[in-house]
Design an enzyme around this catalytic site. Structure first.
Site, PDB file in Angstrom:
ATOM      1  N   VAL A   1      38.061  49.316  33.430  1.00 54.06           N
ATOM      2  CA  VAL A   1      38.480  49.649  34.807  1.00 54.06           C
ATOM      3  C   VAL A   1      39.780  50.456  34.840  1.00 54.06           C
ATOM      4  O   VAL A   1      40.110  51.051  35.864  1.00 54.06           O
ATOM      5  CB  VAL A   1      38.613  48.387  35.704  1.00 54.06           C
ATOM      6  CG1 VAL A   1      37.267  47.712  35.894  1.00 54.06           C
ATOM      7  CG2 VAL A   1      39.664  47.413  35.192  1.00 54.06           C
TER       8      VAL A   1
ATOM      9  N   SER B   1      45.469  35.742  42.671  1.00 55.93           N
ATOM     10  CA  SER B   1      45.782  34.442  42.056  1.00 55.93           C
ATOM     11  C   SER B   1      46.813  33.731  42.931  1.00 55.93           C
ATOM     12  O   SER B   1      47.576  34.397  43.651  1.00 55.93           O
ATOM     13  CB  SER B   1      46.380  34.674  40.663  1.00 55.93           C
ATOM     14  OG  SER B   1      47.033  33.512  40.208  1.00 55.93           O
TER      15      SER B   1
ATOM     16  N   ILE C   1      41.651  27.552  37.317  1.00 57.61           N
ATOM     17  CA  ILE C   1      40.193  27.513  37.130  1.00 57.61           C
ATOM     18  C   ILE C   1      39.886  27.403  35.632  1.00 57.61           C
ATOM     19  O   ILE C   1      40.463  28.136  34.822  1.00 57.61           O
ATOM     20  CB  ILE C   1      39.523  28.792  37.709  1.00 57.61           C
ATOM     21  CG1 ILE C   1      39.993  29.057  39.155  1.00 57.61           C
ATOM     22  CG2 ILE C   1      38.009  28.690  37.627  1.00 57.61           C
ATOM     23  CD1 ILE C   1      39.703  27.958  40.144  1.00 57.61           C
TER      24      ILE C   1
ATOM     25  N   GLY D   1      34.469  42.604  35.337  1.00 55.40           N
ATOM     26  CA  GLY D   1      34.875  41.472  34.494  1.00 55.40           C
ATOM     27  C   GLY D   1      33.847  40.359  34.528  1.00 55.40           C
ATOM     28  O   GLY D   1      34.193  39.184  34.616  1.00 55.40           O
ATOM     29  N   ALA D   2      32.568  40.738  34.430  1.00 62.91           N
ATOM     30  CA  ALA D   2      31.501  39.750  34.629  1.00 62.91           C
ATOM     31  C   ALA D   2      30.884  39.257  33.322  1.00 62.91           C
ATOM     32  O   ALA D   2      29.837  38.627  33.330  1.00 62.91           O
ATOM     33  CB  ALA D   2      30.433  40.333  35.544  1.00 62.91           C
ATOM     34  N   SER D   3      31.558  39.529  32.187  1.00 65.78           N
ATOM     35  CA  SER D   3      30.994  39.039  30.920  1.00 65.78           C
ATOM     36  C   SER D   3      31.189  37.539  30.783  1.00 65.78           C
ATOM     37  O   SER D   3      30.445  36.866  30.087  1.00 65.78           O
ATOM     38  CB  SER D   3      31.647  39.757  29.737  1.00 65.78           C
ATOM     39  OG  SER D   3      33.036  39.464  29.685  1.00 65.78           O
ATOM     40  N   ARG D   4      32.201  36.995  31.466  1.00 62.99           N
ATOM     41  CA  ARG D   4      32.467  35.556  31.311  1.00 62.99           C
ATOM     42  C   ARG D   4      33.245  35.045  32.530  1.00 62.99           C
ATOM     43  O   ARG D   4      33.619  35.829  33.425  1.00 62.99           O
ATOM     44  CB  ARG D   4      33.255  35.285  30.024  1.00 62.99           C
ATOM     45  CG  ARG D   4      34.581  36.018  29.992  1.00 62.99           C
ATOM     46  CD  ARG D   4      35.286  35.871  28.678  1.00 62.99           C
ATOM     47  NE  ARG D   4      36.737  35.917  28.887  1.00 62.99           N
ATOM     48  CZ  ARG D   4      37.640  35.826  27.936  1.00 62.99           C
ATOM     49  NH1 ARG D   4      37.256  35.705  26.683  1.00 62.99           N
ATOM     50  NH2 ARG D   4      38.930  35.853  28.220  1.00 62.99           N
TER      51      ARG D   4
ATOM     52  N   ASN E   1      37.226  41.829  39.996  1.00 57.97           N
ATOM     53  CA  ASN E   1      37.559  40.551  39.365  1.00 57.97           C
ATOM     54  C   ASN E   1      38.182  40.706  37.972  1.00 57.97           C
ATOM     55  O   ASN E   1      38.875  39.800  37.508  1.00 57.97           O
ATOM     56  CB  ASN E   1      36.270  39.712  39.271  1.00 57.97           C
ATOM     57  CG  ASN E   1      36.405  38.540  38.329  1.00 57.97           C
ATOM     58  OD1 ASN E   1      36.979  37.519  38.689  1.00 57.97           O
ATOM     59  ND2 ASN E   1      35.905  38.676  37.094  1.00 57.97           N
TER      60      ASN E   1
ATOM     61  N   TYR F   1      52.225  39.335  35.476  1.00 55.59           N
ATOM     62  CA  TYR F   1      50.927  38.914  36.035  1.00 55.59           C
ATOM     63  C   TYR F   1      51.074  38.624  37.532  1.00 55.59           C
ATOM     64  O   TYR F   1      50.298  39.125  38.360  1.00 55.59           O
ATOM     65  CB  TYR F   1      50.435  37.671  35.295  1.00 55.59           C
ATOM     66  CG  TYR F   1      49.116  37.118  35.797  1.00 55.59           C
ATOM     67  CD1 TYR F   1      47.896  37.687  35.407  1.00 55.59           C
ATOM     68  CD2 TYR F   1      49.074  36.021  36.655  1.00 55.59           C
ATOM     69  CE1 TYR F   1      46.685  37.170  35.860  1.00 55.59           C
ATOM     70  CE2 TYR F   1      47.871  35.511  37.120  1.00 55.59           C
ATOM     71  CZ  TYR F   1      46.680  36.095  36.712  1.00 55.59           C
ATOM     72  OH  TYR F   1      45.475  35.577  37.177  1.00 55.59           O
TER      73      TYR F   1
HETATM   74  P1  NAD Z   1      38.273  35.721  31.831  1.00 58.33           P
HETATM   75  O1  NAD Z   1      39.316  36.104  30.855  1.00 58.33           O
HETATM   76  O2  NAD Z   1      37.285  34.673  31.480  1.00 58.33           O
HETATM   77  O3  NAD Z   1      37.475  37.019  32.341  1.00 58.33           O
HETATM   78  C1  NAD Z   1      38.137  38.218  32.613  1.00 58.33           C
HETATM   79  C2  NAD Z   1      37.121  39.338  32.582  1.00 58.33           C
HETATM   80  O4  NAD Z   1      37.788  40.590  32.835  1.00 58.33           O
HETATM   81  C3  NAD Z   1      36.427  39.481  31.246  1.00 58.33           C
HETATM   82  O5  NAD Z   1      35.057  39.745  31.462  1.00 58.33           O
HETATM   83  C4  NAD Z   1      37.114  40.695  30.625  1.00 58.33           C
HETATM   84  O6  NAD Z   1      36.311  41.379  29.689  1.00 58.33           O
HETATM   85  C5  NAD Z   1      37.346  41.529  31.866  1.00 58.33           C
HETATM   86  N1  NAD Z   1      38.355  42.581  31.648  1.00 58.33           N
HETATM   87  C6  NAD Z   1      39.616  42.456  31.172  1.00 58.33           C
HETATM   88  N2  NAD Z   1      40.209  43.658  31.079  1.00 58.33           N
HETATM   89  C7  NAD Z   1      39.301  44.574  31.535  1.00 58.33           C
HETATM   90  C8  NAD Z   1      39.327  45.981  31.692  1.00 58.33           C
HETATM   91  N3  NAD Z   1      40.384  46.721  31.353  1.00 58.33           N
HETATM   92  N4  NAD Z   1      38.212  46.593  32.189  1.00 58.33           N
HETATM   93  C9  NAD Z   1      37.140  45.872  32.517  1.00 58.33           C
HETATM   94  N5  NAD Z   1      37.048  44.530  32.393  1.00 58.33           N
HETATM   95  C10 NAD Z   1      38.131  43.898  31.887  1.00 58.33           C
HETATM   96  O7  NAD Z   1      39.097  35.304  33.131  1.00 58.33           O
HETATM   97  P2  NAD Z   1      38.722  34.517  34.479  1.00 58.33           P
HETATM   98  O8  NAD Z   1      39.495  33.261  34.449  1.00 58.33           O
HETATM   99  O9  NAD Z   1      37.266  34.498  34.710  1.00 58.33           O
HETATM  100  O10 NAD Z   1      39.449  35.490  35.520  1.00 58.33           O
HETATM  101  C11 NAD Z   1      38.778  36.322  36.433  1.00 58.33           C
HETATM  102  C12 NAD Z   1      39.794  36.788  37.458  1.00 58.33           C
HETATM  103  O11 NAD Z   1      40.337  35.642  38.119  1.00 58.33           O
HETATM  104  C13 NAD Z   1      40.983  37.533  36.859  1.00 58.33           C
HETATM  105  O12 NAD Z   1      41.356  38.591  37.699  1.00 58.33           O
HETATM  106  C14 NAD Z   1      42.073  36.467  36.830  1.00 58.33           C
HETATM  107  O13 NAD Z   1      43.349  37.036  36.845  1.00 58.33           O
HETATM  108  C15 NAD Z   1      41.739  35.684  38.081  1.00 58.33           C
HETATM  109  N6  NAD Z   1      42.277  34.316  38.111  1.00 58.33           N
HETATM  110  C16 NAD Z   1      41.928  33.396  37.167  1.00 58.33           C
HETATM  111  C17 NAD Z   1      42.459  32.101  37.239  1.00 58.33           C
HETATM  112  C18 NAD Z   1      42.133  31.034  36.229  1.00 58.33           C
HETATM  113  O14 NAD Z   1      42.782  29.963  36.266  1.00 58.33           O
HETATM  114  N7  NAD Z   1      41.180  31.225  35.351  1.00 58.33           N
HETATM  115  C19 NAD Z   1      43.334  31.772  38.282  1.00 58.33           C
HETATM  116  C20 NAD Z   1      43.649  32.735  39.228  1.00 58.33           C
HETATM  117  C21 NAD Z   1      43.108  34.011  39.132  1.00 58.33           C
END
Ligand code: NAD
Length: 246
Positions: A63, A141, A187, A11-14, A89, A154
């Protein structure tokens, strides 16, 4: 972090994954940048980091799909050798009343977070056990710790990731493999972009530090857990959350 450590960040595109991949790469690691839908963003990041002298590889995989995960890990392995550090991630989010969650919603949530983590772990662990070394960092989370209204699927999936982390830490500890979990608070990423103003304010009011975290806050914690400084830490859940949960 040792130079040339092979790291795979899903999940490292963003968001958090992108910043984590960036920090590992700038620290001299060889980093697999996995993306699914926005593979172009992973390629763009890989291009930027390569220009800065980093060793990175953009990888496309879902994944949820075992064969795609195996192919991704094989590709990384062919380029640089076995994975030393795995960061699970990749994630998705959805807000719905519990009674509105469809079976498809439920399955998707567990497929990405739980099965995805299961697939990636199983793809790298045999080599880690053979080498008696390795680090796995799973991203959960705060909702996986506290529970969350209107995000039951979730929160349940994130709680499962915590259970998986603790169990795997016990099983793999004797093989000198550390398994830890980072449970971020709120975040600032695209994942929470859909929150309306009252929703954001409500979260800020509940956060003693009064701010949302940045992807860098979480990436620093992940990089710390992957470093030698965290050599005695395993099976733990570390929650950078601004005091939201104390
Ligand atoms: P984001 O939506 O910016 O990034 C999520 C990434 O996961 C993206 O690159 C997406 O393409 C990838 N992804 C989604 N489904 C996928 C799949 N089936 N196979 C491969 N890649 C997949 O989200 P983020 O905020 O950067 O979140 C990253 C992690 O942190 C997640 O697990 C999220 O649940 C967790 N998280 C985020 C927050 C927040 O407030 N942003 C809080 C707690 C936990």
């Amino acid at each position: 972090m040792k130079r040339d450590t092979v790291v795979l960040v899903t999940g490292a595109s963003r968001g958090i994954g992108r910043e984590t991949a960036r920090q590992f790469a700038l620290a001299g690691c060889r980093v697999g940048i996995q993306a699914l839908n926005r593979y172009d963003l992973a390629e763009q990041l890989a291009g930027e980091l390569s220009q800065a002298g980093c060793q990175v590889l953009a990888l496309q995989a879902d994944v949820r799909d075992r064969s795609q995960v195996d192919a991704m890990v094989a590709r990384l392995c062919q380029s640089w050798g076995p994975v030393d550090v795995l960061v699970n991630n990749a994630g998705i989010a959805q807000q719905k009343l519990f009674t509105d969650i469809s079976e498809q919603d439920w399955d998707l949530m567990f497929a990405v977070h739980v099965k995805g983590t299961f697939h990636c772990c199983q793809a790298v662990i045999p080599d880690m056990v053979r080498r008696q070394a390795g680090k796995i960092i799973n991203v959960s989370s705060i909702w996986g710790l506290t529970g969350a209204s209107c995000e039951v699927h979730y929160a349940a999936a994130k709680a499962a990731v915590i259970g998986l982390t603790k169990s795997l830490a016990k099983e793999l500890g004797p093989s000198h493999i550390q398994v830890n979990c980072v449970a971020p608070g709120v975040i600032e990423t695209d994942m929470i972009a859909g929150l309306d103003e009252p929703g954001r304010n409500e979260l800020l009011v509940q956060t003693p530090l009064g701010v949302m975290g940045s992807p860098a806050d979480i990436a620093h914690t992940i990089c710390f857990l992957a470093s030698d400084k965290a050599a005695f830490i395993t099976g733990q859940v570390i929650s950078p959350n601004g005091g939201f949960l104390i």
